[in-house]
Design a protein around this motif. Sequence first.
Motif, PDB file in Angstrom:
ATOM      1  N   THR A   1      53.773  38.431  42.740  1.00  0.00           N
ATOM      2  CA  THR A   1      54.455  37.211  43.175  1.00  0.00           C
ATOM      3  C   THR A   1      53.495  36.018  43.126  1.00  0.00           C
ATOM      4  N   VAL A   2      54.067  34.834  43.037  1.00  0.00           N
ATOM      5  CA  VAL A   2      53.267  33.609  42.965  1.00  0.00           C
ATOM      6  C   VAL A   2      52.774  33.234  44.363  1.00  0.00           C
ATOM      7  N   PRO A   3      51.468  33.087  44.540  1.00  0.00           N
ATOM      8  CA  PRO A   3      50.911  32.783  45.852  1.00  0.00           C
ATOM      9  C   PRO A   3      51.036  31.296  46.194  1.00  0.00           C
ATOM     10  N   ALA A   4      50.969  30.971  47.468  1.00  0.00           N
ATOM     11  CA  ALA A   4      51.074  29.578  47.897  1.00  0.00           C
ATOM     12  C   ALA A   4      49.724  28.869  47.790  1.00  0.00           C
ATOM     13  N   ASP A   5      48.671  29.580  48.095  1.00  0.00           N
ATOM     14  CA  ASP A   5      47.326  29.004  48.069  1.00  0.00           C
ATOM     15  C   ASP A   5      46.896  28.645  46.648  1.00  0.00           C
ATOM     16  N   PRO A   6      46.549  27.378  46.393  1.00  0.00           N
ATOM     17  CA  PRO A   6      46.168  26.930  45.049  1.00  0.00           C
ATOM     18  C   PRO A   6      44.946  27.664  44.503  1.00  0.00           C
ATOM     19  N   GLU A   7      43.990  27.946  45.362  1.00  0.00           N
ATOM     20  CA  GLU A   7      42.773  28.616  44.907  1.00  0.00           C
ATOM     21  C   GLU A   7      43.074  30.001  44.355  1.00  0.00           C
ATOM     22  N   SER A   8      43.892  30.763  45.079  1.00  0.00           N
ATOM     23  CA  SER A   8      44.202  32.113  44.596  1.00  0.00           C
ATOM     24  C   SER A   8      45.177  32.051  43.424  1.00  0.00           C
ATOM     25  N   ALA A   9      45.988  30.981  43.358  1.00  0.00           N
ATOM     26  CA  ALA A   9      46.868  30.817  42.193  1.00  0.00           C
ATOM     27  C   ALA A   9      46.023  30.618  40.940  1.00  0.00           C
ATOM     28  N   ARG A  10      44.960  29.845  41.090  1.00  0.00           N
ATOM     29  CA  ARG A  10      44.054  29.641  39.957  1.00  0.00           C
ATOM     30  C   ARG A  10      43.439  30.962  39.510  1.00  0.00           C
ATOM     31  N   ASP A  11      43.039  31.774  40.462  1.00  0.00           N
ATOM     32  CA  ASP A  11      42.481  33.085  40.127  1.00  0.00           C
ATOM     33  C   ASP A  11      43.503  33.934  39.372  1.00  0.00           C
ATOM     34  N   MET A  12      44.749  33.826  39.801  1.00  0.00           N
ATOM     35  CA  MET A  12      45.777  34.643  39.155  1.00  0.00           C
ATOM     36  C   MET A  12      46.109  34.139  37.754  1.00  0.00           C
ATOM     37  N   VAL A  13      45.965  32.852  37.542  1.00  0.00           N
ATOM     38  CA  VAL A  13      46.111  32.327  36.179  1.00  0.00           C
ATOM     39  C   VAL A  13      45.074  32.985  35.277  1.00  0.00           C
ATOM     40  N   ALA A  14      43.838  32.997  35.750  1.00  0.00           N
ATOM     41  CA  ALA A  14      42.755  33.598  34.972  1.00  0.00           C
ATOM     42  C   ALA A  14      43.015  35.086  34.744  1.00  0.00           C
ATOM     43  N   GLU A  15      43.540  35.733  35.777  1.00  0.00           N
ATOM     44  CA  GLU A  15      43.830  37.164  35.687  1.00  0.00           C
ATOM     45  C   GLU A  15      44.926  37.441  34.659  1.00  0.00           C
ATOM     46  N   LEU A  16      46.012  36.656  34.751  1.00  0.00           N
ATOM     47  CA  LEU A  16      47.130  36.844  33.816  1.00  0.00           C
ATOM     48  C   LEU A  16      46.691  36.560  32.383  1.00  0.00           C
ATOM     49  N   ALA A  17      45.920  35.505  32.211  1.00  0.00           N
ATOM     50  CA  ALA A  17      45.433  35.169  30.871  1.00  0.00           C
ATOM     51  C   ALA A  17      44.588  36.313  30.301  1.00  0.00           C
ATOM     52  N   SER A  18      43.733  36.871  31.118  1.00  0.00           N
ATOM     53  CA  SER A  18      42.911  37.996  30.657  1.00  0.00           C
ATOM     54  C   SER A  18      43.764  39.206  30.337  1.00  0.00           C
ATOM     55  N   ALA A  19      44.780  39.426  31.168  1.00  0.00           N
ATOM     56  CA  ALA A  19      45.678  40.561  30.925  1.00  0.00           C
ATOM     57  C   ALA A  19      46.426  40.382  29.603  1.00  0.00           C
ATOM     58  N   LEU A  20      46.870  39.163  29.332  1.00  0.00           N
ATOM     59  CA  LEU A  20      47.555  38.885  28.070  1.00  0.00           C
ATOM     60  C   LEU A  20      46.621  39.155  26.893  1.00  0.00           C
ATOM     61  N   ARG A  21      45.408  38.653  27.013  1.00  0.00           N
ATOM     62  CA  ARG A  21      44.434  38.885  25.954  1.00  0.00           C
ATOM     63  C   ARG A  21      44.179  40.375  25.751  1.00  0.00           C
ATOM     64  N   ALA A  22      44.032  41.084  26.855  1.00  0.00           N
ATOM     65  CA  ALA A  22      43.758  42.521  26.767  1.00  0.00           C
ATOM     66  C   ALA A  22      44.919  43.278  26.128  1.00  0.00           C
ATOM     67  N   ALA A  23      46.140  42.790  26.372  1.00  0.00           N
ATOM     68  CA  ALA A  23      47.314  43.457  25.803  1.00  0.00           C
ATOM     69  C   ALA A  23      47.412  43.223  24.304  1.00  0.00           C
ATOM     70  N   LEU A  24      47.028  42.035  23.875  1.00  0.00           N
ATOM     71  CA  LEU A  24      47.161  41.695  22.457  1.00  0.00           C
ATOM     72  C   LEU A  24      45.979  42.167  21.617  1.00  0.00           C
ATOM     73  N   ALA A  25      44.802  42.168  22.230  1.00  0.00           N
ATOM     74  CA  ALA A  25      43.573  42.419  21.477  1.00  0.00           C
ATOM     75  C   ALA A  25      43.594  43.703  20.630  1.00  0.00           C
ATOM     76  N   PRO A  26      44.053  44.842  21.163  1.00  0.00           N
ATOM     77  CA  PRO A  26      43.967  46.074  20.369  1.00  0.00           C
ATOM     78  C   PRO A  26      44.989  46.183  19.249  1.00  0.00           C
ATOM     79  N   VAL A  27      45.985  45.315  19.206  1.00  0.00           N
ATOM     80  CA  VAL A  27      47.024  45.405  18.168  1.00  0.00           C
ATOM     81  C   VAL A  27      46.762  44.376  17.071  1.00  0.00           C
ATOM     82  N   PRO A  28      46.528  44.827  15.843  1.00  0.00           N
ATOM     83  CA  PRO A  28      46.214  43.923  14.748  1.00  0.00           C
ATOM     84  C   PRO A  28      47.316  42.894  14.527  1.00  0.00           C
ATOM     85  N   ASP A  29      46.928  41.669  14.253  1.00  0.00           N
ATOM     86  CA  ASP A  29      47.879  40.607  13.926  1.00  0.00           C
ATOM     87  C   ASP A  29      48.846  40.297  15.051  1.00  0.00           C
ATOM     88  N   SER A  30      48.510  40.734  16.257  1.00  0.00           N
ATOM     89  CA  SER A  30      49.424  40.502  17.375  1.00  0.00           C
ATOM     90  C   SER A  30      49.605  39.013  17.648  1.00  0.00           C
TER      91      SER A  30
END
Lengths: 196, 196
Positions: A66-95
């Motif tokens: 869920t989306v947190p109210a605190d801006p600081e932890s929201a920023r952390d979750m942006v970074a987390e989601l971005a890394s997760a997206l990268r990790a999901a795409l990275a192993p699949v060629p041409d993703s």
Amino acid sequence: MTLTRDQVEETALGILTRFGLADLSMRRLARELHVQVGALYWHVKNKQELLVAVAGRLLDGLEVATVPADPESARDMVAELASALRAALAPVPDSAEVFQVAQSLRPGALEPLNRLRSLLEAAGVAPERSGWAQHLVVNHILGSVAATQETSRLAAVDPDAAPSPLGEEAFTWGLDVVLDGLLGARAVCGHSADGP
Amino acid sequence: MTLTRDQVEETALGILTRFGLADLSMRRLARELHVQVGALYWHVKNKQELLVAVAGRLLDGLEVATVPADPESARDMVAELASALRAALAPVPDSAEVFQVAQSLRPGALEPLNRLRSLLEAAGVAPERSGWAQHLVVNHILGSVAATQETSRLAAVDPDAAPSPLGEEAFTWGLDVVLDGLLGARAVCGHSADGP
DNA sequence: ACCTGAACACCGTTCAAGT
DNA sequence: ACCTGAACACCGTTCAAGT
């Protein structure tokens, strides 16, 4: 056993993962499914629609908190989601290419991207800018994935030519740069992102 | 008059500009040049090499001024060069795709990108990071160009569906965000980019 | 409802043979 | 040196006809 749309999508993802986009043709897909090409077009409108579905499957394993109210932890979750997206795409060629096709053909269909936008707003980006900010982050992710696969493709051909290492380190660095630009440098000159 | 490599490249650029990448096939190119397909392969190794050359031509008109010593004006020139790159690519359909092929096939071959890197260093980016910073900016440019052409392509099909306007305004905003992240917000909390 | 067989209109690349 | 003609091995998509 009769053919399902699910099988078609899954096998398409399999070919993409193992051999890349150049080998993901409707004819090759049909061969792998022991079926005539025409059969595919009963389950799928055309190749583009299939690629959109495959792009969706690339993101299937992603956690959705869920989306947190605190801006600081929201920023952390942006970074987390971005890394997760990268990790999901990275192993699949041409993703990245596949992802871009999906994003352009049906914008808003990829759920995690909508969530990324919400998180950016929670972190302090103005709602009028959050669409632009989302694009900024997504472009960085896709660019990073493409560049990484790129260098690994070159390394497969010529293992000696070691090009600039654009890996995970460059990704997190760039992500921080973008977030600093969006939300203000963290604890360096007093974050003024949380206005009145 | 016999065929030249120059004609081949120029005609390829013409087809790309008028009809897009999907219509830029070797056979179509041969037809337009009143020549058999095989003839092209005397002047050009293969299609990829041709696309790299076309990408180079996309950037032919760009001004190349000298790199300034002052970090502030270097930053301005980064913004200027980025805008010029965007302006050069924007009117040519699928130019972002072509550009990415060229960049991945022969990194460092596109001169303006090397210049962009020099400017970023002059503006205050550490030399170890300037390669990453260059990628960050280029990804933003290409993403912006792709998104813009994207929406104009959709508008051509369905003029009523007005999608999020990702135009020049979004581009300059995003560029400022990235540069703020790279070099520190301008005159907001005292730029500390020009260290010892 | 679901699939086959066959066609249509294309691709990129190669290469003997011509001039 | 430069190009033709023709082939090779592919594409995505459609559609009558079968079951």
